[in-house]
Scaffold this active site. Sequence first.
Site, PDB file in Angstrom:
ATOM      1  N   HIS A 189       0.822  -1.218   0.000  1.00 20.47           N
ATOM      2  CA  HIS A 189       0.000   0.000   0.000  1.00 20.47           C
ATOM      3  C   HIS A 189       0.856   1.269   0.000  1.00 20.47           C
ATOM      4  O   HIS A 189       0.709   2.104  -0.904  1.00 20.47           O
ATOM      5  CB  HIS A 189      -0.970  -0.015   1.191  1.00 20.47           C
ATOM      6  CG  HIS A 189      -1.566   1.319   1.505  1.00 20.47           C
ATOM      7  ND1 HIS A 189      -2.406   1.992   0.631  1.00 20.47           N
ATOM      8  CD2 HIS A 189      -1.428   2.134   2.591  1.00 20.47           C
ATOM      9  CE1 HIS A 189      -2.760   3.151   1.174  1.00 20.47           C
ATOM     10  NE2 HIS A 189      -2.179   3.263   2.357  1.00 20.47           N
ATOM     11  N   HIS A 199       4.771   6.363   5.357  1.00 16.45           N
ATOM     12  CA  HIS A 199       3.761   7.219   5.992  1.00 16.45           C
ATOM     13  C   HIS A 199       2.950   6.532   7.092  1.00 16.45           C
ATOM     14  O   HIS A 199       2.352   7.199   7.928  1.00 16.45           O
ATOM     15  CB  HIS A 199       2.827   7.848   4.934  1.00 16.45           C
ATOM     16  CG  HIS A 199       1.757   6.934   4.426  1.00 16.45           C
ATOM     17  ND1 HIS A 199       1.897   6.197   3.275  1.00 16.45           N
ATOM     18  CD2 HIS A 199       0.509   6.654   4.889  1.00 16.45           C
ATOM     19  CE1 HIS A 199       0.777   5.505   3.064  1.00 16.45           C
ATOM     20  NE2 HIS A 199      -0.070   5.767   4.019  1.00 16.45           N
ATOM     21  N   GLU A 248       2.639   5.196  12.996  1.00 16.19           N
ATOM     22  CA  GLU A 248       1.333   4.823  13.544  1.00 16.19           C
ATOM     23  C   GLU A 248       1.225   3.328  13.828  1.00 16.19           C
ATOM     24  O   GLU A 248       0.676   2.920  14.846  1.00 16.19           O
ATOM     25  CB  GLU A 248       0.265   5.236  12.524  1.00 16.19           C
ATOM     26  CG  GLU A 248      -1.147   5.181  13.046  1.00 16.19           C
ATOM     27  CD  GLU A 248      -2.127   5.666  11.993  1.00 16.19           C
ATOM     28  OE1 GLU A 248      -3.286   5.284  12.091  1.00 16.19           O
ATOM     29  OE2 GLU A 248      -1.713   6.399  11.085  1.00 16.19           O
ATOM     30  N   ASP A 249       1.772   2.513  12.908  1.00  8.86           N
ATOM     31  CA  ASP A 249       1.480   1.071  12.950  1.00  8.86           C
ATOM     32  C   ASP A 249       2.679   0.175  13.236  1.00  8.86           C
ATOM     33  O   ASP A 249       2.532  -1.044  13.232  1.00  8.86           O
ATOM     34  CB  ASP A 249       0.871   0.629  11.604  1.00  8.86           C
ATOM     35  CG  ASP A 249      -0.459   1.330  11.326  1.00  8.86           C
ATOM     36  OD1 ASP A 249      -1.138   1.691  12.294  1.00  8.86           O
ATOM     37  OD2 ASP A 249      -0.796   1.530  10.143  1.00  8.86           O
ATOM     38  N   ASP A 269      -2.725   8.630  -0.600  1.00 15.50           N
ATOM     39  CA  ASP A 269      -3.105   7.550   0.315  1.00 15.50           C
ATOM     40  C   ASP A 269      -4.594   7.232   0.154  1.00 15.50           C
ATOM     41  O   ASP A 269      -5.006   6.073   0.016  1.00 15.50           O
ATOM     42  CB  ASP A 269      -2.789   7.987   1.754  1.00 15.50           C
ATOM     43  CG  ASP A 269      -3.256   6.987   2.795  1.00 15.50           C
ATOM     44  OD1 ASP A 269      -2.993   5.790   2.606  1.00 15.50           O
ATOM     45  OD2 ASP A 269      -3.873   7.407   3.789  1.00 15.50           O
ATOM     46  N   ASP A 298     -25.339  15.220 -24.855  1.00 18.16           N
ATOM     47  CA  ASP A 298     -25.490  15.974 -26.106  1.00 18.16           C
ATOM     48  C   ASP A 298     -24.648  17.250 -26.078  1.00 18.16           C
ATOM     49  O   ASP A 298     -25.109  18.326 -26.441  1.00 18.16           O
ATOM     50  CB  ASP A 298     -26.976  16.295 -26.319  1.00 18.16           C
ATOM     51  CG  ASP A 298     -27.246  16.784 -27.742  1.00 18.16           C
ATOM     52  OD1 ASP A 298     -26.439  16.447 -28.635  1.00 18.16           O
ATOM     53  OD2 ASP A 298     -28.228  17.501 -27.947  1.00 18.16           O
TER      54      ASP A 298
END
Length: 724
Positions: free
Chosen positions: A67, A91, A95-96, A158, A278
């Site tokens: 990702h 990034h 956080e993770d 992201d 149109d």
Amino acid sequence: MSPGDPALAMPFPAPDEDAVPEYVQALERAADYLPEAQRAQLRRAWAVGAAAHAGQTRKSGEPYITHPVAVAQVLAEQGLDVETLVAAILHDTIEDTPLSRGDIAQQFGETVAELVDGVTKLDKLHFADRQEAAAESFRKMLLAMSRDLRVILIKLADRLHNMRTLGAQSVEARRRIANETLDIYAPIAQRLGMNLIKSELQDLGFRALHPWRHAVIEKRIRSQPLVRREALAKIEAQLAQKLAMEKVEHRLVGRIKTPWSIYTKMRAEHRSFAQVMDVFGFRVVANSVAECYHALGVAHSVYKPLDGRFRDFIAIPKANGYQSLHTVLFGPYGSPIEVQIRTREMDLVAERGVAAHWAYKHGEDPGNSAQSRASAWIANLVESQRGTGSSLEFLENVKVDLFPDEVYLFTPKGDILALPRNSTALDFAYAVHTDVGNHAVAARVDKKLAPLRAKLASGQSVEIITAKSAAPSAQWLEFVVSGKARTAIRHQLKHLEHEDAVQLGHRMLDRALGTQDTSLDRLPAARLDAYLAENRYPRLEALLADIALGNRMPAQVAQSLSAQEQAPDLLKPAQLVPQERILITGAERGVISFAQCCLPIPGDEIMGYHSAGKGIVVHRLECPNVAEYRKSPERWVPIGWDRQVSGDFDAALRIEVENRPGVLAQVAAAIAHAESNIDRVEYLERDTRIAAIRFAIEVADRKHLAEVIRRIRRLSVVHGVQRL
């Protein structure tokens, strides 16, 4: 950062070419505009990120590292610099994963660490609900954006990759993420001029929310009839031939509509699919501004232009830096032809917005660039967020400011201001300066006097008339559109309410201290400071405001403050000593309210009841609820009307009339002739002959109310009038 930098001496060995996955090689191909040394940094960042995210997978089952690398590839396709791409790869690490901000700063430099930190959400903190957490994350991201615009570019990339891979999420999560994308992220991409990303976000959001509608429209676009394709080719050939004859170097492309743009147009304009389709669209990309205007003349010579449909966004760019000439022509098949004409730089800015700054650095006017405009917009948001009470309120203001359309207005000096669609003269006043807005009384629109609530149209010249004595009112919030105006008005109203609360609290405490034979001025400073410190008040004003709002009783505060000066047996119970009445004007904001049970107006005998959090609630002495309030004498506040009373006050009348057509209009006319406003009308009782109606009206005082009643009683259809 050079490849020999000690910060890059990582514990991760450079992987073999064969060991590098295809998704990393795809990133390197997209970033082939970077020097080889910088591409090596991307590979090293991938090695660090892959090690940090080891064992983590996405909902689709893929390794999680795919990702952030895909996010970096989105940015590489926009031509961003190496620091942004490295930050994109890392990034989610703070956080993770165990990787800290310090680790990133040490290995890739402070700038990359700052970018990663700016994108990191606030999941480590605890919020009341998901909505508040998302709003606070957005506020934090905005502050990071104000320091470096690349934070929002990473966030948008992201979000784009998350939208591309939304299929693995639950139905509920898909709807929530898609709504958030359409509400916030797609408009931000548009506000930053990043039309390619905006269009894809909108289309993916539409597909997630309405998969069936998206599929039907997409299929209809793909299966366009042969006649239409031939018509498109013929128009394109005629335009290209004429431009070539006039020796205008150009690139001519047909514009393809997206399912989302067709869907929104069908809904907004109540048109069928055939009517929306149109319309033929073309884009002419020329070499210079002069050639753009030349190409415009050529287009108008091939087909006649529609009157009033020409827009010059080159002379007056949009707020996001977008520049182009727009015209609509009469087509040979009875269908309009939309033509956009711009230079290569303008085309790049139109597609990439602020990202074009990194991809195309030369030849751009710095004062007019998409980036400088975006920076100004973000600075404006940062300024407004200081005055908002909560993150949710701030997020609402930002949503308001993300209007897709703007109106362009001129100041008396000829400067151009861009405001959201439906803006009023008051929005313009706050756009000029907060002080101008706070003291605005009227406006001159194209030199004609206009009220502050007047809506503005593009091209108008606006001058604001101010007065030192003028101040915002709560009614202003009903008609302003821009987030800046809304925030400034709320901030000023809170400030005025606080001032009113401090003044009223001062009078209430002084009267309570008077029963103890002292006053605020005579109290020793040390005693007052000790009381404030003991009760955790930063200053006296905070205590006085709390008293006015009913959170502290003045009699109890007075007794505490007087305790050291007198023997306890000499202290007088405050409620047994007659107190001088507090006089009110009715304009005290936020600290005095008028009870709905009896609706007091100037001239009535009144009393005040000290209610926690509400301040003083004013009742008429004859109100049936007063007997209940007398049981709490410590909350009783003796009050009366000041000589100078301002504003209109609510009153209610029960009027018995003959039940036949036209009667209501006669009564309403009588009330209007007495110069009173009607707020609400409701039937209380009704039979075949008589109807009892309750009129909620506004009056200045008892004399005014008496005049209203007199005029109503004169009507032959009225059988009785009674004040409620």
